[in-house]
Write a protein that holds these residues in place. Structure first.
Motif, PDB file in Angstrom:
ATOM      1  N   GLN A   1     -26.634  -6.899 -35.059  1.00 39.29           N
ATOM      2  CA  GLN A   1     -26.727  -8.513 -33.883  1.00 39.29           C
ATOM      3  C   GLN A   1     -26.987  -7.428 -32.359  1.00 39.29           C
ATOM      4  OE1 GLN A   1     -25.242  -8.375 -37.238  1.00 39.29           O
ATOM      5  NE2 GLN A   1     -26.455 -10.169 -37.474  1.00 39.29           N
TER       6      GLN A   1
ATOM      7  N   SER B   1     -23.176  -7.967 -38.925  1.00 42.41           N
ATOM      8  CA  SER B   1     -22.286  -8.630 -39.045  1.00 42.41           C
ATOM      9  C   SER B   1     -22.805  -9.312 -40.770  1.00 42.41           C
ATOM     10  CB  SER B   1     -21.419 -10.124 -39.087  1.00 42.41           C
ATOM     11  OG  SER B   1     -20.663  -9.386 -38.284  1.00 42.41           O
TER      12      SER B   1
ATOM     13  N   LYS C   1     -18.716  -2.050 -36.568  1.00 41.83           N
ATOM     14  CA  LYS C   1     -18.200  -2.312 -34.787  1.00 41.83           C
ATOM     15  C   LYS C   1     -17.697  -1.494 -34.246  1.00 41.83           C
ATOM     16  CE  LYS C   1     -14.803  -4.043 -38.557  1.00 41.83           C
ATOM     17  NZ  LYS C   1     -13.561  -4.407 -38.968  1.00 41.83           N
TER      18      LYS C   1
ATOM     19  N   GLY D   1     -22.661 -12.246 -42.424  1.00 44.08           N
ATOM     20  CA  GLY D   1     -21.820 -13.614 -42.833  1.00 44.08           C
ATOM     21  C   GLY D   1     -20.411 -13.832 -41.793  1.00 44.08           C
ATOM     22  N   ASN D   2     -19.591 -13.705 -42.468  1.00 40.97           N
ATOM     23  CA  ASN D   2     -17.836 -14.032 -41.891  1.00 40.97           C
ATOM     24  C   ASN D   2     -17.545 -12.475 -42.341  1.00 40.97           C
ATOM     25  OD1 ASN D   2     -17.716 -16.082 -40.975  1.00 40.97           O
ATOM     26  ND2 ASN D   2     -17.494 -17.311 -43.401  1.00 40.97           N
ATOM     27  N   THR D   3     -18.480 -11.636 -42.238  1.00 43.80           N
ATOM     28  CA  THR D   3     -18.517  -9.997 -43.004  1.00 43.80           C
ATOM     29  C   THR D   3     -18.901  -9.176 -41.941  1.00 43.80           C
ATOM     30  OG1 THR D   3     -18.366 -10.595 -46.010  1.00 43.80           O
ATOM     31  CG2 THR D   3     -18.015  -8.290 -44.372  1.00 43.80           C
ATOM     32  N   HIS D   4     -17.629  -8.537 -40.852  1.00 43.10           N
ATOM     33  CA  HIS D   4     -18.406  -7.860 -39.839  1.00 43.10           C
ATOM     34  C   HIS D   4     -18.387  -6.104 -40.467  1.00 43.10           C
ATOM     35  CE1 HIS D   4     -17.760  -7.223 -35.353  1.00 43.10           C
ATOM     36  NE2 HIS D   4     -18.819  -6.914 -35.961  1.00 43.10           N
TER      37      HIS D   4
END
Length: 367
Positions: free
Chosen positions: A68, A24, A32, A26-29
């Protein structure tokens, strides 16, 4: 490009395995839970639209981005925490990233000089790499004196000369004109076969992926939608995204139901009714390609194994080798490709015609 055998000792044992790659910003995934296994010596493509995560995934493999979660393995070695220069990978960037003040020879030799390799070995490897990409006669020129295709070959030579276990290509043909792209993708595939090096190719162009790759991973929204050979992806897409991304597609929504112990698809306006050999009952879509239909006069007799549809020509595009018609059938527009022959007249807009849809070419997709 020359058909050569090479002493460049690329290691074809370098298969790549991605396990649970999650990233990711920030808030952008962005990625996945990516799981992929790329075989040693395979030419493998990451294919998808802009923003789908394909280049980011390539950069994770190269070590320019850190996930991550998850692991990157080359062969049996986990390289996830190694810096890029210790991963034994070679990357060709979209911009080629050549040194403008250096000659072709110096550009190709740069990586070997950084590794403090003996001059005799450097010269031998550079000569071989330039021979492989047919640039031996241009070794003393600078990048500004080369065409786009020649600059791309320099970038390839600079990468293969370090003998990487895996070759990473980030949209390397996107800066070339259409005709040169066709030529260069053939040369790229030929070079990869000569070297037998595991190659991962990022592109948004399905034709490029289809013509070069052994297998393709189609990505969208950070998720691998499907992995297969080009032909199987085209013929048997797993969902509507893959069907639409891999070429021109007709998608008709409706319902699948059983009648007299046989399955049928009915469009919502009841104008398109197609027998299915297998399928799941309920709301669904049928998918078929423009070349799966034949155009006949409106009064033509039914054809065994085909569904007859009556419609009117709404639009026509002359593409050269074929003419693409958009035909209105009930509430839906159906694209039909007809091979073009010299001297043949095209159908006029507004003309009523019959379309014959080959039933065995129709597939059902729910999403």
């Amino acid at each position: 490009m020359n058909h050569l055998k090479t002493n460049i000792n690329t290691d074809s044992s370098g298969g790549v395995k991605l396990e649970g790659i999650d990233l990711s910003f920030g808030n952008t995934h962005v990625l996945k839970g990516i799981d992929l296994q790329i075989k040693p010596g395979e030419f493998f493509a990451f294919l998808g639209p802009s923003g789908c995560g394909k280049t980011t995934l390539l950069r994770v493999i190269a070590g320019f981005e850190s996930a991550q979660a998850g692991r990157v393995l080359i062969g049996d070695q986990d390289i996830s925490h190694l810096p890029p220069w210790k991963r034994d990978l070679g990357m060709v960037f979209q911009s080629y990233a050549l040194w403008p003040h250096m000659t072709v020879r110096k550009n190709v030799a740069f990586g070997l000089e950084e590794r403090r390799m003996p001059r005799k070995e450097i010269n031998k490897r550079v000569d071989k790499a330039l021979e492989l990409v047919s640039l031996g006669d241009l070794a003393d020129r600078r990048p500004s004196q080369l065409s786009g295709g020649q600059q791309q070959r320099v970038a390839l030579a600079r990468t293969i000369v370090i003998e990487p276990k895996v070759l990473l290509l980030d949209e390397p043909l996107s800066n070339l004109d259409a005709k040169l792209r066709v030529q260069m993708r053939l040369e790229l595939r030929e070079l990869q076969r000569t070297l037998s090096v595991t190659t991962i190719f990022v592109t948004h162009d399905q034709e490029e992926a289809n013509t070069t790759s052994d297998r393709i991973a189609v990505l969208n929204d950070g998720i691998v939608q499907q992995v297969d050979t080009p032909a199987n992806l085209y013929d048997n897409p797993s969902n509507l995204f893959v069907a639409n991304f891999l070429g021109v597609t007709n998608v008709v929504p409706g319902i699948v139901m059983e009648e007299n112990n046989k399955l049928f698809f009915r469009s919502s306006d009841n104008k398109i009714i197609v027998p299915l050999s297998k399928g799941t009952q309920g709301s669904s879509n049928i998918v078929f390609r423009p070349q799966n239909l034949r155009i006949r006069p409106e009064e033509a007799e039914p054809v065994n194994g085909a569904t007859k549809l009556i419609g009117k020509v709404d639009h026509m595009e002359f593409i050269g080798s074929l003419v693409r018609y958009r035909v209105r059938v009930g509430e839906y527009f159906i694209l039909v490709d007809a091979a073009h022959q010299k001297g043949e007249d095209t159908l006029s807009v507004g003309k009523s015609i019959a379309l014959y849809l080959n039933n065995d070419q129709v597939i059902q997709l729910s999403h």
